[in-house]
Design a protein around this motif. Sequence first.
Motif, PDB file in Angstrom:
ATOM      1  N   UNK A 483       0.825  -1.205   0.000  1.00  0.00           N
ATOM      2  CA  UNK A 483       0.000   0.000   0.000  1.00  0.00           C
ATOM      3  C   UNK A 483       0.864   1.261   0.000  1.00  0.00           C
ATOM      4  N   UNK A 484       1.994   1.226   0.705  1.00  0.00           N
ATOM      5  CA  UNK A 484       2.899   2.381   0.712  1.00  0.00           C
ATOM      6  C   UNK A 484       3.417   2.672  -0.693  1.00  0.00           C
ATOM      7  N   UNK A 485       3.876   1.636  -1.390  1.00  0.00           N
ATOM      8  CA  UNK A 485       4.432   1.827  -2.726  1.00  0.00           C
ATOM      9  C   UNK A 485       3.356   2.207  -3.727  1.00  0.00           C
ATOM     10  N   UNK A 494      10.378   0.741  -7.541  1.00  0.00           N
ATOM     11  CA  UNK A 494      11.126   0.132  -6.446  1.00  0.00           C
ATOM     12  C   UNK A 494      11.036  -1.389  -6.454  1.00  0.00           C
ATOM     13  N   UNK A 495       9.902  -1.945  -6.847  1.00  0.00           N
ATOM     14  CA  UNK A 495       9.803  -3.406  -6.915  1.00  0.00           C
ATOM     15  C   UNK A 495      10.737  -3.956  -7.986  1.00  0.00           C
ATOM     16  N   UNK A 496      10.802  -3.301  -9.143  1.00  0.00           N
ATOM     17  CA  UNK A 496      11.660  -3.797 -10.220  1.00  0.00           C
ATOM     18  C   UNK A 496      13.138  -3.541  -9.931  1.00  0.00           C
ATOM     19  N   UNK A 497      13.433  -2.551  -9.093  1.00  0.00           N
ATOM     20  CA  UNK A 497      14.817  -2.248  -8.762  1.00  0.00           C
ATOM     21  C   UNK A 497      15.383  -3.191  -7.701  1.00  0.00           C
ATOM     22  N   UNK A 498      14.538  -3.616  -6.752  1.00  0.00           N
ATOM     23  CA  UNK A 498      15.055  -4.309  -5.574  1.00  0.00           C
ATOM     24  C   UNK A 498      14.563  -5.743  -5.393  1.00  0.00           C
ATOM     25  N   UNK A 499      13.624  -6.197  -6.202  1.00  0.00           N
ATOM     26  CA  UNK A 499      13.114  -7.566  -6.114  1.00  0.00           C
ATOM     27  C   UNK A 499      13.761  -8.372  -7.233  1.00  0.00           C
ATOM     28  N   UNK A 503      11.015  -7.421 -13.228  1.00  0.00           N
ATOM     29  CA  UNK A 503      11.474  -6.387 -14.153  1.00  0.00           C
ATOM     30  C   UNK A 503      10.326  -5.414 -14.397  1.00  0.00           C
ATOM     31  N   UNK A 504      10.658  -4.219 -14.858  1.00  0.00           N
ATOM     32  CA  UNK A 504       9.611  -3.227 -15.134  1.00  0.00           C
ATOM     33  C   UNK A 504       8.569  -3.774 -16.099  1.00  0.00           C
ATOM     34  N   UNK A 505       9.022  -4.553 -17.075  1.00  0.00           N
ATOM     35  CA  UNK A 505       8.100  -5.081 -18.066  1.00  0.00           C
ATOM     36  C   UNK A 505       7.066  -6.029 -17.490  1.00  0.00           C
ATOM     37  N   UNK A 506       7.320  -6.579 -16.296  1.00  0.00           N
ATOM     38  CA  UNK A 506       6.350  -7.472 -15.661  1.00  0.00           C
ATOM     39  C   UNK A 506       5.019  -6.770 -15.400  1.00  0.00           C
ATOM     40  N   UNK A 507       5.072  -5.464 -15.239  1.00  0.00           N
ATOM     41  CA  UNK A 507       3.870  -4.717 -14.872  1.00  0.00           C
ATOM     42  C   UNK A 507       2.983  -4.373 -16.072  1.00  0.00           C
ATOM     43  N   UNK A 508       3.480  -4.554 -17.278  1.00  0.00           N
ATOM     44  CA  UNK A 508       2.708  -4.149 -18.455  1.00  0.00           C
ATOM     45  C   UNK A 508       1.605  -5.161 -18.723  1.00  0.00           C
ATOM     46  N   UNK A 509       0.359  -4.662 -18.722  1.00  0.00           N
ATOM     47  CA  UNK A 509      -0.782  -5.527 -18.931  1.00  0.00           C
ATOM     48  C   UNK A 509      -1.496  -5.232 -20.231  1.00  0.00           C
ATOM     49  N   UNK A 510      -2.773  -5.567 -20.284  1.00  0.00           N
ATOM     50  CA  UNK A 510      -3.582  -5.361 -21.487  1.00  0.00           C
ATOM     51  C   UNK A 510      -3.595  -3.891 -21.867  1.00  0.00           C
ATOM     52  N   UNK A 511      -3.580  -3.648 -23.161  1.00  0.00           N
ATOM     53  CA  UNK A 511      -3.660  -2.284 -23.703  1.00  0.00           C
ATOM     54  C   UNK A 511      -2.499  -1.407 -23.247  1.00  0.00           C
ATOM     55  N   UNK A 512      -1.406  -2.035 -22.827  1.00  0.00           N
ATOM     56  CA  UNK A 512      -0.266  -1.271 -22.354  1.00  0.00           C
ATOM     57  C   UNK A 512      -0.450  -0.667 -20.980  1.00  0.00           C
ATOM     58  N   UNK A 513      -1.550  -0.983 -20.310  1.00  0.00           N
ATOM     59  CA  UNK A 513      -1.820  -0.446 -18.976  1.00  0.00           C
ATOM     60  C   UNK A 513      -0.958  -1.171 -17.940  1.00  0.00           C
TER      61      UNK A 513
END
Length: 540
Positions: A483-485, A494-499, A503-513
């Motif tokens: 919730x903080x992040x 921060x998740x893609x930098x330290x976990x 990777x940043x690309x993990x967050x890309x979903x449908x329609x580029x959202x």
Amino acid sequence: MRIKNILLGLGIISITCFSCDDYLEEENLSNVTADSFYTTANGYNSLINVNYAKLKDIYGGDAWLFSAGTDLYAEGRDQEPPGLSRYTQLTSSSQGVGQLYTTCYQAIQSANMAIYYSDLTEQTPNLSQQLGEVKYLRANAYFLLVQTYGGVGLVTDYIDSPVLTFDRNSAEEVYSFIVSELEESLTMVGSGAFDGHVNKRAVQHLLAKVHLTRGYESFAASDDFSKAASYADDAINGQALTIPFEELWAPGNEMNAETIFSVQYDETSNSSDPTNIGNKQNYYFSSYLGGAEVADNAPYRSYTLCPTAFAVSLFDEGDERWEGTFMTEAFQKYYDYFRVEDHSGLEVAHYYAPKWASTTADTTAYRLDHPNTTIHAYGEYVPSENRNFDYETIPVKKFDDPKSPFSSNGGSTRDIILSRLADTYLIAAEAYFQNGNAGTALARLNAVRERANATPATAADMDIDYILDERARELLGEYHRWFDLKRTGKLVERASMYHYLIDEGNFVGANGELKILRPIPQEAIDLNQNKDFPQNTAYE
């Protein structure tokens, strides 16, 4: 804002279908009807207790939705739910996605039931206070929902028969409702010291956090940050942080003077099923600490949600939260740390060297004093795909329960702290910072660092990343991090930098959202006969 005959899918259906039987069993009503029972003072008081018990369903189980997929925790040997921890496989049917949706709507249904019967029950002197407590609990459930899923359906009436068509309110509407509920609750609840019930201080703390969170939204009110700061200061009420950090987390000390609100557990009431009725908080945040042969000497641990290299790196020499958070020296009998007052005669089985003791000379000196100890060098006890053995990641000891049975199912009877004074100080610091008052923000944050004997932060240090780092040091493991992040817009960065698995690309979903919000659970969508109900855009 009242919406009649709306059923929010799985959560409400499940409680509608089982609520009467559950309450009859829990209250031992025999053949007494709800109308005749809940209209008595004793019956209504039982209904209030049911509302508090719903907190155990929300917080007492798996910690994935609160902590997974962040900068502070990652899996060691055992796999976390991949959708919630890595985002690549996150769908509306992913493991764990529906946990908050279901349990929060069950809590909302219980609250609606209590509000409904408040007009029908015996009018007692404490009825208004009880109603205020229920409004807080309902607002808290909606706050969890709106942060996790975005706009959800507002249900404010007690539903006593299934309805399968429901709509979705906007996040802005949900926040407005939460604020209204809490403002009303503040005028109704008691002002005494925390005794397990919602009081004014708990409401002020939650109002501060709601305004702080809404302040980052596109629909924020112009005074959200200033109100967050004001409510936080009201909750602080001049109280200093005086309890040593280690003492703050001593087993059995959960009801200390800095606890503002918590989920209450009791060893006696859990005795009928000690491995299932408690909570799981002690089960997470460490590696596995041994097999059943050490059942009475070490806790059962999941080997998931282990502190990341980044989490460990945040602590500097002298910061008492290092020793107060981590079991840096694990004895041959792990629980002897709590059971034996004099540790000088105990043999250390495992030692986790901090970053300020990372040279060869430091290790050699420790080895001379502890020839039989396994030494884990700094940087080598954090999660990775190669951490496959017991004790290979540093244990978090804050939640250890020496009375808990050796079980993964939920055996801890320590309270789960939801709000405490240091958190209030840090909410105030963030609110003042975002409202342009960096000086007061620094003062609130340094009050937390002073208690920890940490070097005071300077004006040059202050930015949102430093505040998040301080929240990590103070609140590690306490069910706030996702919730903080998400609140501060730092989740992807921060998740893609330290976990190590994101990777940043993990967050890309449908329609580029981006997959910031979690998806509405598929089970709830399937039960909805309103086919115009929208899924969150990243999962369409």
